[in-house]
Design a protein around this motif. Structure first.
Motif, mmCIF file in Angstrom:
data_model
loop_
_atom_site.group_PDB
_atom_site.id
_atom_site.type_symbol
_atom_site.label_atom_id
_atom_site.label_comp_id
_atom_site.label_asym_id
_atom_site.label_seq_id
_atom_site.Cartn_x
_atom_site.Cartn_y
_atom_site.Cartn_z
ATOM 1 N N ARG A 127 -19.987 12.556 -13.927
ATOM 2 C CA ARG A 127 -19.624 12.686 -15.335
ATOM 3 C C ARG A 127 -20.850 13.140 -16.117
ATOM 4 O O ARG A 127 -21.967 12.996 -15.639
ATOM 5 N N PRO A 128 -20.633 13.645 -17.336
ATOM 6 C CA PRO A 128 -21.797 13.882 -18.209
ATOM 7 C C PRO A 128 -22.561 12.586 -18.441
ATOM 8 O O PRO A 128 -22.009 11.490 -18.291
ATOM 9 N N VAL A 129 -23.825 12.735 -18.805
ATOM 10 C CA VAL A 129 -24.688 11.561 -18.931
ATOM 11 C C VAL A 129 -24.108 10.546 -19.904
ATOM 12 O O VAL A 129 -24.082 9.341 -19.627
ATOM 13 N N GLU A 130 -23.631 11.027 -21.064
ATOM 14 C CA GLU A 130 -23.111 10.099 -22.063
ATOM 15 C C GLU A 130 -21.882 9.352 -21.549
ATOM 16 O O GLU A 130 -21.739 8.139 -21.739
ATOM 17 N N LEU A 131 -20.967 10.072 -20.883
ATOM 18 C CA LEU A 131 -19.769 9.427 -20.353
ATOM 19 C C LEU A 131 -20.110 8.502 -19.196
ATOM 20 O O LEU A 131 -19.439 7.479 -18.995
ATOM 21 N N ALA A 132 -21.124 8.830 -18.417
ATOM 22 C CA ALA A 132 -21.538 7.939 -17.337
ATOM 23 C C ALA A 132 -22.037 6.610 -17.900
ATOM 24 O O ALA A 132 -21.721 5.532 -17.374
ATOM 25 N N ALA A 133 -22.819 6.683 -18.996
ATOM 26 C CA ALA A 133 -23.289 5.447 -19.633
ATOM 27 C C ALA A 133 -22.122 4.645 -20.191
ATOM 28 O O ALA A 133 -22.068 3.410 -20.068
ATOM 29 N N LEU A 134 -21.148 5.347 -20.803
ATOM 30 C CA LEU A 134 -19.967 4.656 -21.325
ATOM 31 C C LEU A 134 -19.178 4.011 -20.191
ATOM 32 O O LEU A 134 -18.695 2.873 -20.317
ATOM 33 N N ALA A 135 -19.033 4.712 -19.070
ATOM 34 C CA ALA A 135 -18.303 4.156 -17.926
ATOM 35 C C ALA A 135 -18.997 2.892 -17.413
ATOM 36 O O ALA A 135 -18.331 1.895 -17.084
ATOM 37 N N ASP A 136 -20.326 2.912 -17.360
ATOM 38 C CA ASP A 136 -21.058 1.726 -16.917
ATOM 39 C C ASP A 136 -20.803 0.544 -17.846
ATOM 40 O O ASP A 136 -20.594 -0.590 -17.392
ATOM 41 N N ARG A 137 -20.831 0.802 -19.155
ATOM 42 C CA ARG A 137 -20.604 -0.289 -20.116
ATOM 43 C C ARG A 137 -19.174 -0.813 -20.036
ATOM 44 O O ARG A 137 -18.941 -2.032 -20.110
ATOM 45 N N LEU A 138 -18.217 0.092 -19.891
ATOM 46 C CA LEU A 138 -16.825 -0.356 -19.765
ATOM 47 C C LEU A 138 -16.616 -1.134 -18.468
ATOM 48 O O LEU A 138 -15.879 -2.133 -18.441
ATOM 49 N N ASP A 139 -17.261 -0.702 -17.383
ATOM 50 C CA ASP A 139 -17.177 -1.467 -16.130
ATOM 51 C C ASP A 139 -17.773 -2.854 -16.304
ATOM 52 O O ASP A 139 -17.246 -3.848 -15.783
ATOM 53 N N GLY A 140 -18.901 -2.935 -17.032
ATOM 54 C CA GLY A 140 -19.483 -4.248 -17.298
ATOM 55 C C GLY A 140 -18.554 -5.128 -18.110
ATOM 56 O O GLY A 140 -18.433 -6.332 -17.854
ATOM 57 N N LEU A 141 -17.885 -4.521 -19.101
ATOM 58 C CA LEU A 141 -16.925 -5.280 -19.900
ATOM 59 C C LEU A 141 -15.765 -5.762 -19.038
ATOM 60 O O LEU A 141 -15.322 -6.916 -19.142
ATOM 61 N N LEU A 142 -15.261 -4.901 -18.166
ATOM 62 C CA LEU A 142 -14.180 -5.302 -17.269
ATOM 63 C C LEU A 142 -14.639 -6.396 -16.309
ATOM 64 O O LEU A 142 -13.858 -7.306 -15.965
ATOM 65 N N ASP A 143 -15.896 -6.338 -15.872
ATOM 66 C CA ASP A 143 -16.426 -7.404 -15.017
ATOM 67 C C ASP A 143 -16.411 -8.742 -15.748
ATOM 68 O O ASP A 143 -16.062 -9.780 -15.159
ATOM 69 N N ARG A 144 -16.811 -8.739 -17.024
ATOM 70 C CA ARG A 144 -16.809 -9.990 -17.785
ATOM 71 C C ARG A 144 -15.391 -10.502 -18.007
ATOM 72 O O ARG A 144 -15.148 -11.715 -17.931
ATOM 73 N N VAL A 145 -14.460 -9.572 -18.283
ATOM 74 C CA VAL A 145 -13.065 -9.992 -18.435
ATOM 75 C C VAL A 145 -12.552 -10.600 -17.132
ATOM 76 O O VAL A 145 -11.881 -11.648 -17.132
ATOM 77 N N ALA A 146 -12.881 -9.970 -16.017
ATOM 78 C CA ALA A 146 -12.445 -10.498 -14.721
ATOM 79 C C ALA A 146 -13.055 -11.866 -14.456
ATOM 80 O O ALA A 146 -12.388 -12.758 -13.907
ATOM 81 N N ALA A 147 -14.333 -12.044 -14.841
ATOM 82 C CA ALA A 147 -14.974 -13.346 -14.632
ATOM 83 C C ALA A 147 -14.289 -14.433 -15.453
ATOM 84 O O ALA A 147 -14.079 -15.556 -14.968
ATOM 85 N N VAL A 148 -13.931 -14.093 -16.694
ATOM 86 C CA VAL A 148 -13.233 -15.069 -17.533
ATOM 87 C C VAL A 148 -11.879 -15.426 -16.938
ATOM 88 O O VAL A 148 -11.485 -16.601 -16.888
ATOM 89 N N VAL A 149 -11.148 -14.407 -16.475
ATOM 90 C CA VAL A 149 -9.835 -14.663 -15.879
ATOM 91 C C VAL A 149 -9.979 -15.511 -14.624
ATOM 92 O O VAL A 149 -9.204 -16.464 -14.405
ATOM 93 N N ARG A 150 -10.967 -15.182 -13.785
ATOM 94 C CA ARG A 150 -11.168 -15.986 -12.573
ATOM 95 C C ARG A 150 -11.526 -17.422 -12.923
ATOM 96 O O ARG A 150 -11.070 -18.359 -12.262
ATOM 97 N N HIS A 151 -12.353 -17.598 -13.962
ATOM 98 C CA HIS A 151 -12.720 -18.955 -14.359
ATOM 99 C C HIS A 151 -11.498 -19.737 -14.828
ATOM 100 O O HIS A 151 -11.327 -20.917 -14.488
#
Length: 370
Positions: A127-151
């Motif tokens: 992806r373009p650099v800006e979209l790659a950074a956005l994808a990383d942040r969205l993946d991090g957000l999804l990781d936190r959502v998944a952690a909350v759901v698992r908890h």
């Protein structure tokens, strides 16, 4: 001086006025000179014969065409500027919209995944650099959502696991009460048993929900360890003629206080006791002794087959949620007790470990001194 050849707009000033102004300019001694009269500009140039002036040429020029040209140029410039700004706006909006469309698509995907499939991720696709950074942040957000759901799922499973036994006892007592032919003493005993089980369920919910509060890193409180161990052993042995449960304490160890509430310590020990009673043949032992760095240690042993060495060597699988050593042993547990015990112990700064080897099962609990 005849100004009839001038444009028709001289009527705005008047021919007599122009003639008078021309006569004045021609009669000046200085000769050359100019004068403004309304929308006209008059200019006089002397006609010389040697050094002698023999006449004066006076010309008049209207400035209206120039003003009209300036007005037209201004209006045209404003119109052109407006069209240019509008064109740039529309083009910029189109370009920005096209550039942000992938961002909007990724945001919609993240919102959809967070509600339906929390395992999905954008990953590291090109992806373009800006979209790659956005994808990383969205993946991090999804990781936190998944952690909350698992908890939340883990807490629900642990609550159901811990509440199952007292709830079954309550149901049995209620069914027994509804049977006919029960005297007052039997009913009073059942009422007391139901009240005790209800209080136990309330304490289980309070302990687990308090421990699971957001931002809670260490369970607060302080309690005397030995009375809790004896109470857990007594409750576990009620109605069980076998195996025998013995509680011993290191004679040189003073009555230790641990840095956890009695409810949390009990919830740590109950799954270990249930596990030992399920696998023991004739005896279960609980020993309270000193641990490293002044900590308190509780050792729970049984004379069953023990935990195979291979199981504890491979990632300590016995503490994995859902793990069961023998799924066909007739026990309806969900494999959450040992995982809950270790998680609560670590929450208060301690730990639970399984010691493999011959001679039956052996689990050691370490709790910080209070």
């Amino acid at each position: 001086m005849d100004l009839r050849g001038q444009p028709a707009d001289r009527a705005a000033v008047g021919l007599p006025a122009l003639d008078r102004a021309a006569q004045e300019l021609a009669g000046r001694a200085a000769g050359a000179g100019g004068r403004d009269l309304g929308s006209y500009r008059l200019w006089a140039v002397p006609v010389l014969d040697g050094a002698r002036r023999v006449g004066t040429v006076v010309t008049a020029l209207s400035s209206d065409p120039y003003r009209e040209s300036a007005r037209s140029a201004l209006v045209g410039s404003v119109a052109l500027a407006a069209l240019l700004v509008a064109g740039i706006y529309l083009l910029s909006r189109r370009m920005v919209g096209r550039a942000l469309r992938p961002v909007a698509v990724m945001s919609e995907q993240a919102a959809e995944w967070s509600g339906t499939d929390i395992a999905q991720r954008f990953g590291s696709a090109p992806r373009p650099v800006e979209l790659a950074a956005l994808a990383d942040r969205l993946d991090g957000l999804l990781d936190r959502v998944a952690a909350v759901v698992r908890h939340e799922q883990q807490l629900s499973n642990e609550l159901s696991h811990e509440l199952r036994t007292p709830l079954a006892r309550v149901a049995a007592e209620v069914e027994w009460l509804m049977a006919r032919g029960r005297d007052a003493a039997d009913r009073e005993r059942s009422h007391r048993a139901i009240a005790a089980d209800a209080a136990e369920m309330q304490e289980i919910c309070r302990a687990l929900l308090t421990e699971a509060r957001a931002g809670s890193h260490r369970a607060p409180g302080r309690s005397e360890l030995l009375p809790i161990v004896e109470a857990v052993a007594t409750k576990a042995g009620q109605g069980r003629p076998a195996p025998a449960i013995t509680v011993t304490a290191d004679p040189v160890l003073p009555a230790p206080a641990v840095g956890a509430t009695a409810a949390v310590v009990e919830r740590i020990l109950v799954p270990l006791m249930d596990n030992a009673l399920r696998h023991a043949r004739q005896r279960v032992g609980i020993t309270v002794r000193s641990g490293p760095a002044g900590a308190a240690r509780i050792v729970v042993t049984d004379d069953g087959h023990g935990v195979p060495t291979a199981v504890t060597d491979i990632g300590e699988a016995v503490f994995a949620p859902g793990y069961r050593g023998d799924p066909d042993d007739g026990h309806d547990g969900a494999g959450l007790g040992l995982a809950l015990s270790r998680r609560l112990a670590r929450q208060v700064g301690g730990d639970v470990v399984c010691v493999p080897g011959a001679g039956g099962g052996r689990f050691e609990v370490t709790l910080p001194r209070g």
